[in-house]
Design a protein around this motif. Structure first.
Motif, short mmCIF file in Angstrom:
data_model
loop_
_atom_site.label_atom_id
_atom_site.label_comp_id
_atom_site.label_asym_id
_atom_site.label_seq_id
_atom_site.Cartn_x
_atom_site.Cartn_y
_atom_site.Cartn_z
N GLN A 66 0.86 -1.19 0.00
CA GLN A 66 0.00 0.00 0.00
C GLN A 66 0.89 1.23 0.00
O GLN A 66 1.78 1.36 0.85
CB GLN A 66 -0.89 0.01 1.24
N GLY A 69 -1.99 5.70 -0.57
CA GLY A 69 -3.42 5.50 -0.44
C GLY A 69 -4.01 4.44 -1.33
O GLY A 69 -5.22 4.29 -1.38
N GLU A 284 -7.61 0.58 7.92
CA GLU A 284 -7.42 0.84 6.48
C GLU A 284 -5.95 0.83 6.09
O GLU A 284 -5.61 0.51 4.96
CB GLU A 284 -8.01 2.21 6.12
N VAL A 285 -5.11 1.26 7.03
CA VAL A 285 -3.70 1.48 6.67
C VAL A 285 -2.89 0.22 6.91
O VAL A 285 -2.98 -0.39 7.97
CB VAL A 285 -3.12 2.65 7.50
N ASN A 478 -4.32 8.43 -6.75
CA ASN A 478 -5.70 8.59 -6.31
C ASN A 478 -6.23 9.94 -6.74
O ASN A 478 -5.46 10.89 -6.91
CB ASN A 478 -5.78 8.48 -4.79
N LEU A 479 -7.53 10.02 -6.89
CA LEU A 479 -8.13 11.26 -7.36
C LEU A 479 -8.63 12.11 -6.21
O LEU A 479 -9.02 11.59 -5.15
CB LEU A 479 -9.30 10.96 -8.30
N GLN A 480 -8.63 13.42 -6.44
CA GLN A 480 -9.21 14.32 -5.45
C GLN A 480 -10.72 14.09 -5.38
O GLN A 480 -11.32 13.56 -6.32
CB GLN A 480 -8.95 15.77 -5.85
N ALA A 481 -11.28 14.54 -4.26
CA ALA A 481 -12.70 14.25 -4.02
C ALA A 481 -13.59 14.74 -5.16
O ALA A 481 -14.53 14.06 -5.57
CB ALA A 481 -13.12 14.89 -2.70
N HIS B 317 -7.72 9.18 1.59
CA HIS B 317 -7.12 7.97 1.04
C HIS B 317 -6.20 7.37 2.10
O HIS B 317 -5.45 8.12 2.75
CB HIS B 317 -6.35 8.29 -0.24
N PRO B 318 -6.23 6.04 2.31
CA PRO B 318 -5.52 5.44 3.45
C PRO B 318 -4.05 5.86 3.51
O PRO B 318 -3.33 5.78 2.52
CB PRO B 318 -5.64 3.93 3.18
N GLY B 319 -3.66 6.33 4.69
CA GLY B 319 -2.25 6.66 4.91
C GLY B 319 -1.83 7.98 4.30
O GLY B 319 -0.63 8.28 4.24
N THR B 320 -2.77 8.77 3.78
CA THR B 320 -2.42 10.05 3.17
C THR B 320 -3.28 11.15 3.78
O THR B 320 -4.21 10.88 4.53
CB THR B 320 -2.67 10.05 1.64
N MET B 322 -4.76 13.19 1.66
CA MET B 322 -5.53 13.60 0.49
C MET B 322 -7.01 13.21 0.66
O MET B 322 -7.31 12.04 0.92
CB MET B 322 -4.96 12.90 -0.74
N ALA B 323 -7.88 14.20 0.50
CA ALA B 323 -9.30 13.95 0.70
C ALA B 323 -9.84 13.00 -0.37
O ALA B 323 -9.61 13.20 -1.56
CB ALA B 323 -10.06 15.26 0.67
N LYS B 324 -10.54 11.99 0.09
CA LYS B 324 -11.17 11.05 -0.84
C LYS B 324 -12.62 11.47 -1.05
O LYS B 324 -13.15 11.39 -2.15
CB LYS B 324 -11.10 9.65 -0.24
#
Lengths: 682, 425
Positions: A66, A69, A284-285, A478-481, B317-320, B322-324
């Motif tokens: 992982q 994220g 989650e982590v 990963n994408l922003q919200a 996002h897990p461990g970050t 950054m807004a999911k």
């Protein structure tokens, strides 16, 4: 991680000590590395170049981790870590043996004493070395250095990096940016080199009979043994502290064991390698190796299978020189972690992603397109040969198939439509432009669109390659919200991107038209053949046909750009509460629509003819370039997820080349007009 | 977008496709002046000129955002009729986008809908032009009739009003009365540095004189005052004018006011003070036994229902960091009826002509347990859904037209190939 740390606060002394170790671990890498007494892994002993059995490389390639994220294969991490450090996705050892990213990572993890002496750190400009005080006499201005060579200046490297990090990234000079990048790569390497230290260590039990009994009677234990029995060890320690006097020998031995464990069982948390043995809703982590003491002590999570995985990894470390055993341990390690990730529902695409990167479809497609373009050149030299057209078709269609395969794999891996990042716009625009060119060729059958498809494909894939090299980051972030909507990504983004590709394809066709015209072709009437062998631009109605194609593509561009732009406005209305906000990215898209509308209306109004359409289409290409890349360089607006740095040079080159081309066209037109005037035919 | 009567090129086949071609209305000499004006306003030439200027202004307005706030750029380039562009060191007059869009609407209607030939081949073009007119109409309605702002709520808080991002107002309230007098910001915010504005109202027993208005200001204590260069000290503080922020919503307006009994040179000064957009409490003025509260704040708009924030959630996002996703559970109370709803990114709440969008949250440095607030962008736009309908119409029109053209092109190419094969045979 946060959940674990939170629980720790409620536990006792043992938990507090573990927490302290965990917190120390977060800062371990620089502080430990920067101590004067520290030596780099490579200075203590030179080792022979390791060889990695195929089964070991294959197993590690698909180990899920992982990072940032998301769950990805270890090979993806290795690819971009090596790229950031080395500037390339492969490297050659001093003995000139080519290494893949996974092999390089294995070297750093398992044989750091060897990896530290390999020159894998790219320094693009020796001014970087001047800045950090490393002598470089006799070396090239742009050269590669080993970890061991950089080690003596590590403190200055860190200090300079910290100084330059205070400067906003867009305001850093190239040297400052390179110092920061070098520092990142250097300290990441160090963290990787020490990552498996707990698994290399033996922890002596000492004079602690109860502890020895817990550990199955062993005199010394490995880290995996400790993780497996950590709860019993903790209970024993707590009990002995209550029952025994402070100077009790067994308690002292246990104390010593725990301190040794905390000291040598700690390592940088550079890889989140271990999936928690619980559902994602609980934790989650993922964990790093050094987290496991805390996890075992302070959470109710099971750790047995993780201990098995760590034991397998210890087996890999111990079995160097025994390929069979090493492979078996590596496969067991991979299998346990994959199973754990699968049970959490997080391992659906790891193998596919590893295969995607191994396939390297876009790089292969680039060479197919280049080959096709070479045959396009041959086709112009030998216009009546069928085989050149066949090869062009084969290469262009195969290249498109590979591009499509890569895009489809990315869609499956990310569970997203084709375009959600700037990198993906390059892939999609190239794919759609090549597809549009091949469809045009089916309709038109003059080999012009076919030849253009090979050029656009090669150019697009080269751009994608350069972008990936320059960014040196995972291209599937990963994408922003705000972007977390597959509906709008698949409608607005895809549509407007098709508009971009149509505009660029039209520009390419306009180049062909103008080159043909400058070579002597005429739009409308055929030029008499010389020697009975017509050049492509002399063929009847050829230039007229190209002009019609260009016009059609501009119309195609207008349709998709307009619909895409309006869809973007509707999305903005749902996300930000306004249809139109004059944001730079919105304006860029509007400019494409306006320019395409200007061309169509100018033509319908009789203000421009074929040459004018061609010139305006090339300007349209410049407008697409501005909208696609230029507005990102402004660094303002709501579309901050599209910002990139370093594209300015490429964009400038594009603009200068195009403007130079237009200047040549203007000069040619002017000379032609003057000549016609002097001969009275104007 | 329009139709005209271009002169045919002297030595080439006509380039204008007949499908969307001009209507021949007789020779130019015989035309009356109004007809010539009509021809011009509905012509391709005028369309090209307008589109070209629109392109230029969009480009310049985009570049200007490097140094100016979007708010300023919008006003200067996109909401103006004429601008004096002086980036080259000398002023060049250019038409503003508002004027250009108005003229484009005229050109679209006259040329692209009224004058264009009505036949099957132009059906798609006409439909597209109708869609464009709808889009421009949506823009006009939004420009004229919409209000925009934000509502920020902590969990458990509720509100029935939202406040503007950019607009300011001064309110004067008599203690003990609910009625409030509002002086809109547009009446004083653009005053020259030396300019003053006087406000009188029948319900006010005094005049208010505003001066030294700053769009972006800071308030400093008197001990930092530099005599001769700074503005006057009032109640131990003075205003210092600042350069506008690139993000105009971060600007904090400020001004000096004087309350006078009557107007003119001999008017008695009742009170003087400064008003600042971020002051915690309004200025208090006592006159004739009554207490008046004078306050400068961002313009507030009422909402005919109440929104209560029940819960705000953000997921990373897990461990970050950054807004999911982030979303707010709210309770809407309208006329005694309550409804619990969730507002999230891309999923706004629409009710009674208002739309609530999940815009942001804070505090950004919140630690676990810190109360969070959720900010909603609030828009009241009567033309909210018009662009969607315009998009349907334009898409249909463009696809219809260009698919027809493509089909004809394919048929033509096929015919040519067949003829060539026939000749070769």
């Amino acid at each position: 991680m946060t959940a674990v740390v939170r629980r720790m606060r409620t536990r006792g002394l043992w938990a507090g000590l573990i927490a302290a170790v965990l917190l120390l671990g977060a800062w371990w890498s620089p502080s430990a590395l920067l101590a004067e007494s520290t030596s780099p892994p490579g200075t203590t002993a030179q080792t022979a170049m390791p060889t990695w059995p195929e089964g070991v490389v294959e197993a590690f390639r698909t180990v899920p981790i992982q990072q940032d994220g998301r769950v990805k294969p270890l090979s993806t991490y290795a690819r971009y870590a090596l790229l950031e450090q080395n500037g390339r996705m492969t490297y050659r050892t001093a003995a000139d043996v080519k290494r893949t990213p996974t092999e390089w990572l294995l070297e750093v993890l398992l044989t750091p004493e060897f990896a530290a002496n390999e020159r894998t750190f790219q320094v693009q400009n020796d001014e970087v070395l001047d800045a950090i005080g490393l002598a470089h006499e006799g070396r090239k201005k742009r050269d590669r250095y080993s970890f061991s060579e950089l080690f003596p200046v590590r403190q200055k490297l860190l200090a300079k990096s910290q100084e330059y990090t205070q400067i906003e990234s867009k305001d850093r000079t190239p040297v400052e940016a390179q110092v920061v990048a070098l520092a990142n790569a250097f300290f990441e390497f160090d963290a990787l080199a020490r990552f498996l230290d707990p698994l290399r260590a033996e922890f002596p039990i000492g004079d602690a009979p109860e502890l020895r009994a817990i550990m199955g009677g062993k005199e010394s234990v490995r880290y995996s043994d400790v993780v497996r029995n950590i709860r019993q060890v903790g209970e024993l320690w707590g009990r002995l502290q209550h029952e025994r006097a402070p100077d009790d020998a067994e308690l002292a031995a246990l104390d010593a064991f725990v301190r040794d464990l905390m000291e040598r069982g700690n390592s940088p948390r550079v890889l989140q390698l271990l999936p928690p043995e619980v559902g994602t809703e609980d934790e989650e982590v993922w964990f790093s190796i050094a987290d496991m003491l805390g996890v075992g002590m302070n959470t109710p999570y099971p750790v047995e299978r993780t201990a098995d995985a760590l034991a397998a990894l210890e087996g890999v470390i111990d079995s160097r020189g025994d390929p069979m055993a090493m492979t078996a341990h590596a496969e067991q390690f991979q299998s346990i972690l994959s199973d754990l990730a699968t049970e959490r529902g997080e391992n659906d695409t790891t193998e596919l992603e590893a295969a995607y990167h191994q396939g390297d479809w876009f790089f292969k497609a680039q060479w197919l397109f280049v080959l096709g373009f070479l045959f396009a050149g041959l086709g112009w030299l030998f216009p009546n040969r069928t085989w050149t057209g066949v090869v062009m078709w084969l290469t262009s269609a195969s290249g498109l198939a590979l591009v499509t395969l890569g895009i489809v794999q990315r869609c499956i891996i990310r569970s997203r439509p084709p375009v959600s990042t700037l990198y993906e716009t390059i892939l999609f625009i190239t794919g759609t432009a090549v597809a549009a060119a091949l469809i045009t060729e089916v309709i038109n059958r003059r080999r012009i669109a076919l030849a253009t498809s090979t050029f656009l494909g090669a150019l697009g894939m080269f751009l994608a390659y350069r972008f990936e090299m320059h960014e040196a980051k995972d291209t599937m972030p990963n994408l922003q919200a705000v972007l977390d909507t597959n509906f709008w990504l698949s409608t607005h983004v895809t549509t407007v991107t098709i508009g971009y590709s149509a505009g660029l394809f039209a520009s390419a066709m306009a180049h062909v038209y103008l080159i043909g015209k400058m070579l002597g072709g005429r739009s409308g009437t055929p030029v008499p053949a010389v020697g009975g062998n017509l050049r492509w631009y002399q063929q009847p109605d050829m230039l007229k046909s190209i002009s019609r194609m260009t016009y059609g593509l501009i119309a195609f561009c207008l349709v998709f750009s307009t619909v895409g732009t309006i869809l973007g406005g509707i999305w903005a209305n749902d996300s930000w509460g306004r249809f139109w906000g004059w944001d730079p990215k919105e304006n860029g898209a509007l400019m494409i629509c306006l320019w395409a509308a200007i061309i169509l209306h100018a033509r319908m109004g009789g203000f421009v003819r074929d040459t004018g359409i061609a010139v305006m289409s090339i300007v349209g290409g410049l407008v697409v370039g501005f909208s696609w890349w230029g507005v990102n360089l402004l660094g303002v607006g709501l579309h901050s997820y599209g910002f990139t740095s370093g594209a300015a040079f490429g964009l400038k080159v594009f603009y200068y080349v195009e403007l130079a081309f237009l200047a040549v066209v203007a000069g040619h037109q002017l000379i032609g007009w003057l000549m016609r005037r002097s001969t009275g035919t104007a | 977008m329009s139709a005209s009567t271009p002169p045919p090129p002297p030595s080439a086949p006509p380039v204008a496709p007949p499908a969307a071609g001009p209507v021949q209305t007789g020779s130019r000499k015989s035309k009356s002046f109004p007809a010539q004006v009509f021809d011009f306003l509905s012509g391709f030439g005028f369309a090209v000129i307008l589109l070209s200027f629109l392109f230029l202004l969009t480009f310049l307005g985009t570049l200007a955002q490097r140094n100016q706030s979007l708010f300023e750029v919008q006003r200067e380039y996109f909401e103006s009729d004429i601008i004096l562009w002086d980036d080259l060191g000398f002023p060049i007059p250019l038409p503003g986008v508002r004027l250009l869009l108005a003229l484009l609407a005229v050109n679209l209607v006259l040329g692209g809908i009224i004058r264009i030939r009505k036949r099957a081949a132009t059906f798609g073009v006409i439909v597209t032009h109708i869609g464009m007119v709808m889009l421009l109409a949506a823009g006009l309605v939004e420009y004229v009739a919409s209000t925009k702002g934000h509502m920020t709520l902590y969990e458990g808080d509720s509100s029935a009003q939202y406040q503007s991002y950019f607009e300011w107002e001064v309110t004067v309230t008599k203690v003990g009365e609910t009625r409030r007098l509002s002086i809109p910001g547009e009446q004083f915010i653009e005053l020259d540095p030396e300019g003053i504005a006087v406000f009188q109202h029948a319900t006010l027993p005094f005049d208010l004189v505003f001066g030294n208005v700053g769009k972006n200001t800071d308030v400093l204590p008197a001990n930092q005052h530099v005599a001769g260069s700074d503005l006057a000290v009032m109640d131990g503080f003075f205003l210092r004018k600042l350069e506008p922020n690139i993000q105009a919503e971060q600007d904090v307006a400020g001004l000096y006011f004087t309350a006078t009994a009557g107007s003119g040179a001999g008017a008695e000064i009742l009170d003087q003070g400064l008003l600042w957009g971020r002051q915690r409490a309004p200025h208090r003025l006592e006159h004739d036994g009554a207490v008046w509260l004078i306050d400068l704040h961002r313009k507030r708009f009422p909402v005919p229902f109440e929104i209560e924030l029940l819960d705000f959630r953000k997921e990373e996002h897990p461990g970050t960091m950054m807004a999911k996703a982030f979303e707010s559970d709210v309770r809407k109370t309208d006329g005694g009826q309550t409804q619990e709803l969730t507002i999230s990114m891309n999923e706004p709440l629409r009710h009674a002509g208002f739309t609530f969008f999940q815009a942001s949250w804070g505090p950004s440095d919140a630690k676990p347990g810190t109360p969070l607030f959720s900010t909603f962008a609030v828009v009241r736009n009567p033309a909210d859904s018009w662009p969607l309908w315009a998009c349907y119409v334009i898409t249909f029109g463009l696809l219809w037209h260009f698919c027809m053209k493509l089909w004809k092109h394919i048929q033509r190419e096929q015919g040519k190939r067949e003829r060539n094969l026939g000749e070769e045979a």
